[in-house]
Design a protein around this motif. Structure first.
Motif, PDB file in Angstrom:
ATOM      1  N   VAL A  64       0.846  -1.203   0.000  1.00  0.00           N
ATOM      2  CA  VAL A  64       0.000   0.000   0.000  1.00  0.00           C
ATOM      3  C   VAL A  64       0.874   1.243   0.000  1.00  0.00           C
ATOM      4  CG1 VAL A  64      -1.639   1.324   1.383  1.00  0.00           C
ATOM      5  CG2 VAL A  64      -2.001  -1.114   1.033  1.00  0.00           C
ATOM      6  N   ARG A  65       1.921   1.227   0.828  1.00  0.00           N
ATOM      7  CA  ARG A  65       2.804   2.386   0.890  1.00  0.00           C
ATOM      8  C   ARG A  65       3.498   2.606  -0.444  1.00  0.00           C
ATOM      9  NH1 ARG A  65       7.930   2.678   4.697  1.00  0.00           N
ATOM     10  NH2 ARG A  65       8.537   1.190   3.141  1.00  0.00           N
ATOM     11  N   GLN A  66       3.956   1.544  -1.086  1.00  0.00           N
ATOM     12  CA  GLN A  66       4.609   1.675  -2.380  1.00  0.00           C
ATOM     13  C   GLN A  66       3.643   2.179  -3.439  1.00  0.00           C
ATOM     14  OE1 GLN A  66       6.242  -2.151  -3.174  1.00  0.00           O
ATOM     15  NE2 GLN A  66       8.067  -1.811  -1.943  1.00  0.00           N
ATOM     16  N   GLY A  67       2.394   1.745  -3.347  1.00  0.00           N
ATOM     17  CA  GLY A  67       1.401   2.202  -4.308  1.00  0.00           C
ATOM     18  C   GLY A  67       1.205   3.701  -4.269  1.00  0.00           C
ATOM     19  N   PHE A  68       1.407   4.298  -3.105  1.00  0.00           N
ATOM     20  CA  PHE A  68       1.244   5.738  -2.984  1.00  0.00           C
ATOM     21  C   PHE A  68       2.517   6.494  -3.336  1.00  0.00           C
ATOM     22  CE2 PHE A  68      -2.234   4.472  -0.034  1.00  0.00           C
ATOM     23  CZ  PHE A  68      -3.258   5.043  -0.751  1.00  0.00           C
ATOM     24  N   THR A  69       3.675   5.848  -3.206  1.00  0.00           N
ATOM     25  CA  THR A  69       4.919   6.568  -3.429  1.00  0.00           C
ATOM     26  C   THR A  69       5.482   6.375  -4.832  1.00  0.00           C
ATOM     27  OG1 THR A  69       6.202   4.735  -2.520  1.00  0.00           O
ATOM     28  CG2 THR A  69       5.577   6.498  -1.001  1.00  0.00           C
ATOM     29  N   LEU A  70       5.203   5.239  -5.476  1.00  0.00           N
ATOM     30  CA  LEU A  70       5.749   5.008  -6.802  1.00  0.00           C
ATOM     31  C   LEU A  70       4.903   5.685  -7.872  1.00  0.00           C
ATOM     32  CD1 LEU A  70       6.643   1.214  -6.626  1.00  0.00           C
ATOM     33  CD2 LEU A  70       8.199   3.140  -6.563  1.00  0.00           C
ATOM     34  N   PRO A  71       5.547   6.203  -8.897  1.00  0.00           N
ATOM     35  CA  PRO A  71       4.754   6.781  -9.989  1.00  0.00           C
ATOM     36  C   PRO A  71       4.067   5.668 -10.769  1.00  0.00           C
ATOM     37  CG  PRO A  71       7.083   6.776 -10.535  1.00  0.00           C
ATOM     38  CD  PRO A  71       6.974   6.311  -9.107  1.00  0.00           C
ATOM     39  N   LEU A  73       3.232   3.459 -13.695  1.00  0.00           N
ATOM     40  CA  LEU A  73       3.988   3.064 -14.874  1.00  0.00           C
ATOM     41  C   LEU A  73       3.052   2.841 -16.046  1.00  0.00           C
ATOM     42  CD1 LEU A  73       6.405   0.445 -13.284  1.00  0.00           C
ATOM     43  CD2 LEU A  73       6.900   2.804 -13.877  1.00  0.00           C
ATOM     44  N   ASP A  74       3.473   3.294 -17.194  1.00  0.00           N
ATOM     45  CA  ASP A  74       2.728   2.994 -18.407  1.00  0.00           C
ATOM     46  C   ASP A  74       3.144   1.600 -18.849  1.00  0.00           C
ATOM     47  OD1 ASP A  74       1.489   5.457 -18.490  1.00  0.00           O
ATOM     48  OD2 ASP A  74       3.134   6.375 -19.613  1.00  0.00           O
ATOM     49  N   PRO A  75       2.180   0.727 -19.126  1.00  0.00           N
ATOM     50  CA  PRO A  75       2.552  -0.624 -19.548  1.00  0.00           C
ATOM     51  C   PRO A  75       3.277  -0.578 -20.891  1.00  0.00           C
ATOM     52  CG  PRO A  75       0.183  -0.301 -19.727  1.00  0.00           C
ATOM     53  CD  PRO A  75       0.742   0.922 -19.070  1.00  0.00           C
ATOM     54  N   ILE A  76       4.316  -1.391 -20.993  1.00  0.00           N
ATOM     55  CA  ILE A  76       5.047  -1.453 -22.248  1.00  0.00           C
ATOM     56  C   ILE A  76       4.252  -2.304 -23.227  1.00  0.00           C
ATOM     57  CG2 ILE A  76       7.306  -1.096 -21.218  1.00  0.00           C
ATOM     58  CD1 ILE A  76       7.744  -4.083 -21.330  1.00  0.00           C
ATOM     59  N   THR A  77       4.466  -2.068 -24.490  1.00  0.00           N
ATOM     60  CA  THR A  77       3.758  -2.846 -25.504  1.00  0.00           C
ATOM     61  C   THR A  77       4.779  -3.614 -26.337  1.00  0.00           C
ATOM     62  OG1 THR A  77       3.768  -0.986 -27.039  1.00  0.00           O
ATOM     63  CG2 THR A  77       1.817  -1.249 -25.638  1.00  0.00           C
ATOM     64  N   PHE A  78       4.303  -4.661 -26.953  1.00  0.00           N
ATOM     65  CA  PHE A  78       5.165  -5.504 -27.784  1.00  0.00           C
ATOM     66  C   PHE A  78       4.486  -5.726 -29.121  1.00  0.00           C
ATOM     67  CE2 PHE A  78       6.594  -9.861 -28.998  1.00  0.00           C
ATOM     68  CZ  PHE A  78       7.913  -9.518 -29.287  1.00  0.00           C
ATOM     69  N   HIS A  86      12.586  -9.816 -24.967  1.00  0.00           N
ATOM     70  CA  HIS A  86      13.036 -10.082 -23.594  1.00  0.00           C
ATOM     71  C   HIS A  86      12.766  -8.913 -22.652  1.00  0.00           C
ATOM     72  CE1 HIS A  86      14.742 -14.027 -24.285  1.00  0.00           C
ATOM     73  NE2 HIS A  86      15.115 -13.573 -25.473  1.00  0.00           N
ATOM     74  N   SER A  87      12.928  -7.697 -23.119  1.00  0.00           N
ATOM     75  CA  SER A  87      12.614  -6.551 -22.250  1.00  0.00           C
ATOM     76  C   SER A  87      11.107  -6.467 -22.004  1.00  0.00           C
ATOM     77  CB  SER A  87      13.146  -5.247 -22.834  1.00  0.00           C
ATOM     78  OG  SER A  87      12.601  -5.003 -24.105  1.00  0.00           O
ATOM     79  N   PHE A  88      10.312  -6.841 -23.021  1.00  0.00           N
ATOM     80  CA  PHE A  88       8.863  -6.857 -22.839  1.00  0.00           C
ATOM     81  C   PHE A  88       8.447  -7.894 -21.793  1.00  0.00           C
ATOM     82  CE2 PHE A  88       4.949  -9.155 -23.955  1.00  0.00           C
ATOM     83  CZ  PHE A  88       4.019  -8.170 -23.637  1.00  0.00           C
ATOM     84  N   ILE A  89       8.969  -9.112 -21.911  1.00  0.00           N
ATOM     85  CA  ILE A  89       8.604 -10.175 -20.966  1.00  0.00           C
ATOM     86  C   ILE A  89       9.058  -9.813 -19.558  1.00  0.00           C
ATOM     87  CG2 ILE A  89       9.162 -12.567 -20.311  1.00  0.00           C
ATOM     88  CD1 ILE A  89       6.906 -12.310 -22.348  1.00  0.00           C
ATOM     89  N   GLN A  90      10.243  -9.225 -19.434  1.00  0.00           N
ATOM     90  CA  GLN A  90      10.714  -8.793 -18.112  1.00  0.00           C
ATOM     91  C   GLN A  90       9.771  -7.742 -17.526  1.00  0.00           C
ATOM     92  OE1 GLN A  90      13.459 -10.179 -16.585  1.00  0.00           O
ATOM     93  NE2 GLN A  90      12.687  -9.141 -14.796  1.00  0.00           N
ATOM     94  N   GLY A  91       9.335  -6.808 -18.347  1.00  0.00           N
ATOM     95  CA  GLY A  91       8.380  -5.800 -17.884  1.00  0.00           C
ATOM     96  C   GLY A  91       7.054  -6.416 -17.482  1.00  0.00           C
ATOM     97  N   PHE A  92       6.566  -7.371 -18.266  1.00  0.00           N
ATOM     98  CA  PHE A  92       5.314  -8.052 -17.934  1.00  0.00           C
ATOM     99  C   PHE A  92       5.448  -8.785 -16.598  1.00  0.00           C
ATOM    100  CE2 PHE A  92       2.792 -11.969 -17.945  1.00  0.00           C
ATOM    101  CZ  PHE A  92       1.517 -11.435 -18.031  1.00  0.00           C
ATOM    102  N   GLU A  93       6.553  -9.482 -16.406  1.00  0.00           N
ATOM    103  CA  GLU A  93       6.758 -10.205 -15.150  1.00  0.00           C
ATOM    104  C   GLU A  93       6.816  -9.249 -13.961  1.00  0.00           C
ATOM    105  OE1 GLU A  93      10.238 -12.538 -15.935  1.00  0.00           O
ATOM    106  OE2 GLU A  93       9.087 -14.070 -17.006  1.00  0.00           O
ATOM    107  N   ASN A  94       7.479  -8.121 -14.122  1.00  0.00           N
ATOM    108  CA  ASN A  94       7.588  -7.155 -13.024  1.00  0.00           C
ATOM    109  C   ASN A  94       6.272  -6.470 -12.710  1.00  0.00           C
ATOM    110  OD1 ASN A  94      10.303  -7.663 -12.645  1.00  0.00           O
ATOM    111  ND2 ASN A  94      10.948  -6.021 -13.992  1.00  0.00           N
TER     112      ASN A  94
END
Length: 193
Positions: A64-71, A73-78, A86-94
């Motif tokens: 909850v705290r991170q949800g308020f402090t982190l900006p 993120l716009d989801p990356i597209t592939f 590989h950068s797309f899959i890493q972004g999806f996993e994160n």
């Protein structure tokens, strides 16, 4: 209001049961005295029901705290370009996969994050959703994340394009970044092969 003469005993017992007043009653209703607590003293004897619930609560509070402090993120597209698989899959996993979303929600997010050839390759899998999220990822990996395809795409981008001029610092910098990406990818793939 009656005065509690047993206050020291109450502080030690921490009883939550009301105590009958020792003073004479006024009227028909009994008067109750509730124990007083020292709120400045930390509660040392408070224990969670089990250890896991304490950890779960802490993790929830952190999220909850991170949800308020982190900006946000716009989801990356592939779009199906193997160079960016590989950068797309890493972004999806994160962003999606590491969270406890149901598989059909993960599949919907994966399809939404794809476009063009990549979306066409997996969009039909929604008809067999829950189990389809894993199939969609395997399909994307087979079609676009194959090591040979990725290396060919990176090399093509390095060798194709306009001829560089010696004084074009921006173009030389872009080439250096692409070469570093190619080298990093080849090192990463070499450790997984």
């Amino acid at each position: 209001m009656s005065v509690n003469t047993r206050a020291p005993e109450l502080l030690q017992s921490h009883s939550t049961r009301p105590v009958m007043s020792t003073l004479p009653r006024q009227g028909l209703m009994p008067s109750y005295e509730f124990p007083s607590y020292n709120i400045n003293r930390p509660a040392t004897n408070v224990q969670p029901r089990n250890a896991a619930s304490k950890d779960d609560l802490f993790a929830l509070m952190q999220t909850v705290r991170q949800g308020f402090t982190l900006p946000k993120l716009d989801p990356i597209t592939f779009d199906g370009n193997p160079e960016y698989y590989h950068s797309f899959i890493q972004g999806f996993e994160n962003m999606i996969d590491r969270h406890p979303y149901p598989p059909d929600v993960k599949l919907a997010q994966l399809i939404q994050m794809c476009k063009g050839r990549a979306k066409d390759a997996i969009k039909h899998l929604v008809v067999i959703a829950p189990a389809a999220e894993g199939m969609a990822r395997k399909t994307l990996e087979f079609r676009f994340g194959n090591q040979t395809l990725v290396i060919e795409a990176i090399i093509k981008q390095l060798t194709a394009g306009p001829q560089l001029k010696a004084n074009d610092a921006e173009a030389l910098y872009d080439l250096a970044v692409k070469m570093r990406n190619c080298y990093t990818f080849s090192l990463e793939e070499g450790t997984h092969s």
